[in-house]
Each structure stands twice: as structure tokens, then as C-alpha cells.
Design a protein around this motif. Structure first.
Motif, short mmCIF file in Angstrom:
data_model
loop_
_atom_site.label_atom_id
_atom_site.label_comp_id
_atom_site.label_asym_id
_atom_site.label_seq_id
_atom_site.Cartn_x
_atom_site.Cartn_y
_atom_site.Cartn_z
N TYR A 91 0.83 -1.21 0.00
CA TYR A 91 0.00 0.00 0.00
C TYR A 91 0.86 1.26 0.00
O TYR A 91 0.50 2.27 -0.61
CB TYR A 91 -0.95 0.02 1.20
CG TYR A 91 -2.19 -0.82 0.97
CD1 TYR A 91 -3.16 -0.42 0.06
CD2 TYR A 91 -2.39 -2.00 1.65
CE1 TYR A 91 -4.29 -1.17 -0.17
CE2 TYR A 91 -3.52 -2.77 1.44
CZ TYR A 91 -4.47 -2.34 0.53
OH TYR A 91 -5.57 -3.10 0.31
N GLY A 92 1.99 1.22 0.69
CA GLY A 92 2.89 2.38 0.68
C GLY A 92 3.46 2.64 -0.70
O GLY A 92 3.53 3.79 -1.15
N ALA A 93 3.83 1.58 -1.42
CA ALA A 93 4.34 1.75 -2.78
C ALA A 93 3.26 2.30 -3.70
O ALA A 93 3.53 3.16 -4.54
CB ALA A 93 4.86 0.42 -3.30
N ALA A 94 2.03 1.83 -3.52
CA ALA A 94 0.93 2.34 -4.35
C ALA A 94 0.67 3.81 -4.04
O ALA A 94 0.39 4.62 -4.94
CB ALA A 94 -0.33 1.51 -4.13
N PHE A 95 0.77 4.19 -2.78
CA PHE A 95 0.56 5.59 -2.39
C PHE A 95 1.64 6.49 -2.97
O PHE A 95 1.35 7.57 -3.50
CB PHE A 95 0.53 5.69 -0.86
CG PHE A 95 0.23 7.06 -0.35
CD1 PHE A 95 -1.03 7.62 -0.49
CD2 PHE A 95 1.22 7.80 0.28
CE1 PHE A 95 -1.30 8.88 -0.02
CE2 PHE A 95 0.96 9.07 0.76
CZ PHE A 95 -0.31 9.62 0.60
N VAL A 96 2.88 6.05 -2.89
CA VAL A 96 3.99 6.84 -3.45
C VAL A 96 3.83 6.96 -4.96
O VAL A 96 4.04 8.02 -5.54
CB VAL A 96 5.34 6.20 -3.07
CG1 VAL A 96 6.48 6.81 -3.86
CG2 VAL A 96 5.59 6.36 -1.58
N ALA A 97 3.43 5.87 -5.61
CA ALA A 97 3.24 5.92 -7.06
C ALA A 97 2.12 6.87 -7.43
O ALA A 97 2.19 7.56 -8.44
CB ALA A 97 2.95 4.51 -7.58
N ALA A 98 1.08 6.91 -6.61
CA ALA A 98 -0.02 7.83 -6.90
C ALA A 98 0.40 9.28 -6.72
O ALA A 98 -0.03 10.16 -7.47
CB ALA A 98 -1.21 7.51 -5.99
N LEU A 99 1.25 9.54 -5.74
CA LEU A 99 1.70 10.92 -5.51
C LEU A 99 2.74 11.35 -6.54
O LEU A 99 2.80 12.52 -6.91
CB LEU A 99 2.29 11.05 -4.11
CG LEU A 99 1.29 11.00 -2.97
CD1 LEU A 99 2.02 11.12 -1.63
CD2 LEU A 99 0.26 12.11 -3.09
N ALA A 100 3.56 10.42 -6.99
CA ALA A 100 4.64 10.77 -7.91
C ALA A 100 4.26 10.53 -9.36
O ALA A 100 5.14 10.40 -10.21
CB ALA A 100 5.88 9.94 -7.56
N ASN A 101 2.98 10.49 -9.65
CA ASN A 101 2.53 10.24 -11.02
C ASN A 101 2.91 11.43 -11.91
O ASN A 101 2.42 12.53 -11.72
CB ASN A 101 1.02 10.03 -11.02
CG ASN A 101 0.50 9.56 -12.35
OD1 ASN A 101 1.24 9.50 -13.32
ND2 ASN A 101 -0.77 9.23 -12.39
N PRO A 102 3.76 11.22 -12.90
CA PRO A 102 4.21 12.34 -13.74
C PRO A 102 3.07 12.93 -14.59
O PRO A 102 3.07 14.12 -14.87
CB PRO A 102 5.30 11.75 -14.62
CG PRO A 102 5.15 10.28 -14.54
CD PRO A 102 4.45 9.98 -13.25
N LEU A 103 2.11 12.10 -14.98
CA LEU A 103 1.00 12.64 -15.76
C LEU A 103 0.16 13.61 -14.95
O LEU A 103 -0.26 14.66 -15.44
CB LEU A 103 0.13 11.49 -16.30
CG LEU A 103 0.77 10.64 -17.40
CD1 LEU A 103 -0.16 9.50 -17.75
CD2 LEU A 103 1.06 11.49 -18.60
#
Length: 120
Positions: A91-103
């Protein structure tokens, strides 16, 4: 006497439910599909690739031993701890990916540029 007399309303209700059960049983036993009669039966085709894929997919289940109870409470707690840590990491990785989404970041930049152009 050992038994109390049963009221007439209860007897009628029991008789109605008995009839309903008989009708339900008759519907379940009745044939629902009758195959057409044919002069010769068609050979059954077996897709060997599909059978091989199913067998290959089920082999790990045949090799594994069935799950059993934990040997101790400590082993159970350790497994819950490992599982909980794994879930937190996922869940932490998914949260970081959602925050760091370049689009998403680019969309926000374009939105701010468009708003700045509208004001000017």
C-alpha cells in the motif's frame, strides 16, 4: 396424554406446505432437457492444449501439502506480522506511485499555465 392436540389452523398450514414440497420435488425431478435423437453420435473432440494447460495449472496444488494448524501462537503471530508488513509495503508503494505520477503533475502544470494565460 403426552401430546397436546394440534390446532386446526396448524394442520391446514402443514398440509399446504406439504403439497408445496411435493410440487417442488416434482419440478426438480421432471426432465428439463431432452436431447434430439440422431442417427449417429458425433465423436467427442478434446482440446489437448487446453487439457495440458489445466493440468499444468493444477500441478502446484497436487504438490503442496494441505494447510494445517499453526504449531504455536508465536508462529501464528509471526505470520501475521510478516503479512501485515507486506501489506503496508504494498500500500505504501501504491501511495507513493499515486503521488509521484508524472501525468498528474504535468496536468497540474498545464492547468496552472492555462489559468495564468486566462488572467493575462
Amino acid at each position: 396424554f403426552l401430546f397436546k392436540p394440534v390446532p386446526a389452523a396448524t394442520q391446514t398450514m402443514a398440509r399446504r406446505s406439504g403439497i408445496a414440497l411435493l410440487i417442488l420435488a416434482a419440478l426438480c425431478v421432471a426432465p428439463t432437457f431432452v436431447a434430439p435423437s440422431s442417427s449417429k453420435s458425433a465423436p467427442v473432440e478434446v482440446d489437448t492444449a487446453r487439457v495440458a494447460a489445466i493440468a499444468a495449472g493444477l500441478t502446484p496444488l497436487a504438490l503442496e501439502q494441505p494447510a494445517s494448524a499453526y504449531d504455536s501462537v508465536v508462529a501464528m503471530l509471526q505470520s501475521w506480522l510478516v503479512g501485515g508488513i507486506a501489506l503496508v509495503l504494498i500500500y505504501g508503494a501504491a501511495f507513493v506511485a499515486a503521488l509521484a505520477n508524472p501525468l498528474t503533475k504535468r496536468r497540474q502544470e498545464v492547468k496552472s499555465e492555462v489559468e495564468a494565460m486566462k488572467k493575462a
